[in-house]
Motif scaffolding. Structure first.
Motif, PDB file in Angstrom:
ATOM      1  N   GLU A  48       0.831  -1.202   0.000  1.00 44.21           N
ATOM      2  CA  GLU A  48       0.000   0.000   0.000  1.00 44.21           C
ATOM      3  C   GLU A  48       0.870   1.260   0.000  1.00 44.21           C
ATOM      4  O   GLU A  48       0.566   2.229  -0.696  1.00 44.21           O
ATOM      5  N   ASP A  49       1.968   1.218   0.778  1.00 44.57           N
ATOM      6  CA  ASP A  49       2.895   2.356   0.786  1.00 44.57           C
ATOM      7  C   ASP A  49       3.515   2.554  -0.597  1.00 44.57           C
ATOM      8  O   ASP A  49       3.653   3.681  -1.080  1.00 44.57           O
ATOM      9  N   THR A  52       0.931   3.985  -2.965  1.00 42.12           N
ATOM     10  CA  THR A  52       0.723   5.406  -2.704  1.00 42.12           C
ATOM     11  C   THR A  52       1.849   6.242  -3.316  1.00 42.12           C
ATOM     12  O   THR A  52       1.607   7.285  -3.937  1.00 42.12           O
ATOM     13  N   LYS A  53       3.080   5.760  -3.158  1.00 45.14           N
ATOM     14  CA  LYS A  53       4.253   6.480  -3.652  1.00 45.14           C
ATOM     15  C   LYS A  53       4.291   6.513  -5.179  1.00 45.14           C
ATOM     16  O   LYS A  53       4.685   7.520  -5.785  1.00 45.14           O
ATOM     17  N   LYS A  55       1.711   6.006  -7.364  1.00 46.89           N
ATOM     18  CA  LYS A  55       0.349   6.095  -7.897  1.00 46.89           C
ATOM     19  C   LYS A  55       0.326   6.562  -9.352  1.00 46.89           C
ATOM     20  O   LYS A  55      -0.349   5.975 -10.196  1.00 46.89           O
ATOM     21  N   PHE A  86      -9.483   0.556  -0.376  1.00 46.98           N
ATOM     22  CA  PHE A  86      -8.225   1.273  -0.560  1.00 46.98           C
ATOM     23  C   PHE A  86      -7.819   1.402  -2.021  1.00 46.98           C
ATOM     24  O   PHE A  86      -7.483   2.480  -2.506  1.00 46.98           O
ATOM     25  N   TRP A  87      -7.838   0.268  -2.758  1.00 47.99           N
ATOM     26  CA  TRP A  87      -7.288   0.276  -4.104  1.00 47.99           C
ATOM     27  C   TRP A  87      -8.086   1.173  -5.040  1.00 47.99           C
ATOM     28  O   TRP A  87      -7.520   1.884  -5.858  1.00 47.99           O
ATOM     29  N   MET A  90      -7.481   4.917  -3.750  1.00 51.64           N
ATOM     30  CA  MET A  90      -6.127   5.427  -3.926  1.00 51.64           C
ATOM     31  C   MET A  90      -5.700   5.439  -5.397  1.00 51.64           C
ATOM     32  O   MET A  90      -5.142   6.410  -5.897  1.00 51.64           O
ATOM     33  N   LEU A  91      -5.962   4.339  -6.098  1.00 52.84           N
ATOM     34  CA  LEU A  91      -5.442   4.189  -7.451  1.00 52.84           C
ATOM     35  C   LEU A  91      -6.497   4.300  -8.539  1.00 52.84           C
ATOM     36  O   LEU A  91      -6.181   4.587  -9.687  1.00 52.84           O
TER      37      LEU A  91
END
Length: 246
Positions: A48-49, A52-53, A55, A86-87, A90-91
């Motif tokens: 996940e980190d 995020t980084k 993306k 989350f996915w 976030m993405l």
């Protein structure tokens, strides 16, 4: 003298020892499961980190997106399993593939009158990219295959047919046999095939070749061209180059 067997006390001690070893083994196994679960949670957190980084790269770069998907699969995470969570937040990967699936359906419907519902993955990619416009994310063959997998919920259409190093996508109900896929593979180079060529090149009996070709015509997957003074040619529009397709 008769040899005496082990006493009752010895048997009890042996049973007790075995029970202790069994209990100890169960504790060790439970500890291992706990440790593995902890490691998996750590991997998922790191993933996940990482997501995020990176993306932007995951969204824009098809090759990077493929590597990310493979990394997810290695630890049992499916970013496409749900459009929520989350996915997706976030993405947007869930939304990306569902949107791509809709575009695939639209292209297949628009071209089915010409190709009978059978299209090469390369032509599908070109047509989908054209429909998406210039300012959208690039898509890869892998992206298409993942989106098509999601279309399975629509029933027995949208089948991926391996053809050597490439794929054909069948978007209408029906099942192609091994003879039909072999026929398509054989016709790839020229876009057409004749009955006599099948008999000569594949060592098929004439009846077998006739049945296979007749099926393709009946299903709308092949067109007939009667050449004056020559063998009847069976052309496969799904094998025509996308740039010359109408």
């Amino acid at each position: 003298m008769r040899r005496r067997g082990p006493g009752i006390a010895a048997i009890k001690n042996k049973n007790l020892a075995e029970a202790r070893y069994k209990d100890k083994g169960s504790v060790l196994a439970e500890d291992q499961v706990v440790q593995m679960a902890s490691q998996m949670e750590m991997f998922k957190k790191n993933l996940e980190d990482f997501a995020t980084k990176h993306k932007g790269d995951i969204k824009k770069d098809p090759e990077f997106r493929l590597q990310f998907q493979e990394m997810c699969a290695s630890i049992g995470v499916d970013p496409l399993a749900s459009s929520k969570g989350f996915w997706a937040e976030m993405l947007g990967v869930g939304d990306f593939y569902y949107e791509l699936g809709v575009q695939i359906v639209e292209v297949c419907l628009a071209t089915s009158h010409r190709n009978g519902g059978l299209v090469s993955i390369e032509e599908l990619r070109e047509r989908v990219e054209a429909s998406r416009g210039r300012h959208t994310q690039d898509i890869s063959i892998d992206d298409l295959l993942r989106a098509i997998k999601k279309l399975k919920i629509l029933g027995n259409g949208f089948t991926v047919i391996p053809m050597g190093t490439t794929f054909m996508i069948q978007s209408v109900p029906g099942e192609l046999t091994m003879d039909h896929t072999t026929l398509l593979t054989q016709a790839q180079a020229k876009g057409y095939m004749t009955k006599s060529q099948l008999v000569k090149e594949l060592k098929w009996e004439e009846e077998r070749a006739r049945r296979a070709l007749d099926f393709m015509v009946k299903e709308g997957l092949a067109w007939i061209d009667d050449v004056p003074g020559g063998d009847r040619q069976f052309w496969f529009p799904s094998l025509f180059p996308a740039c010359t397709a109408t």
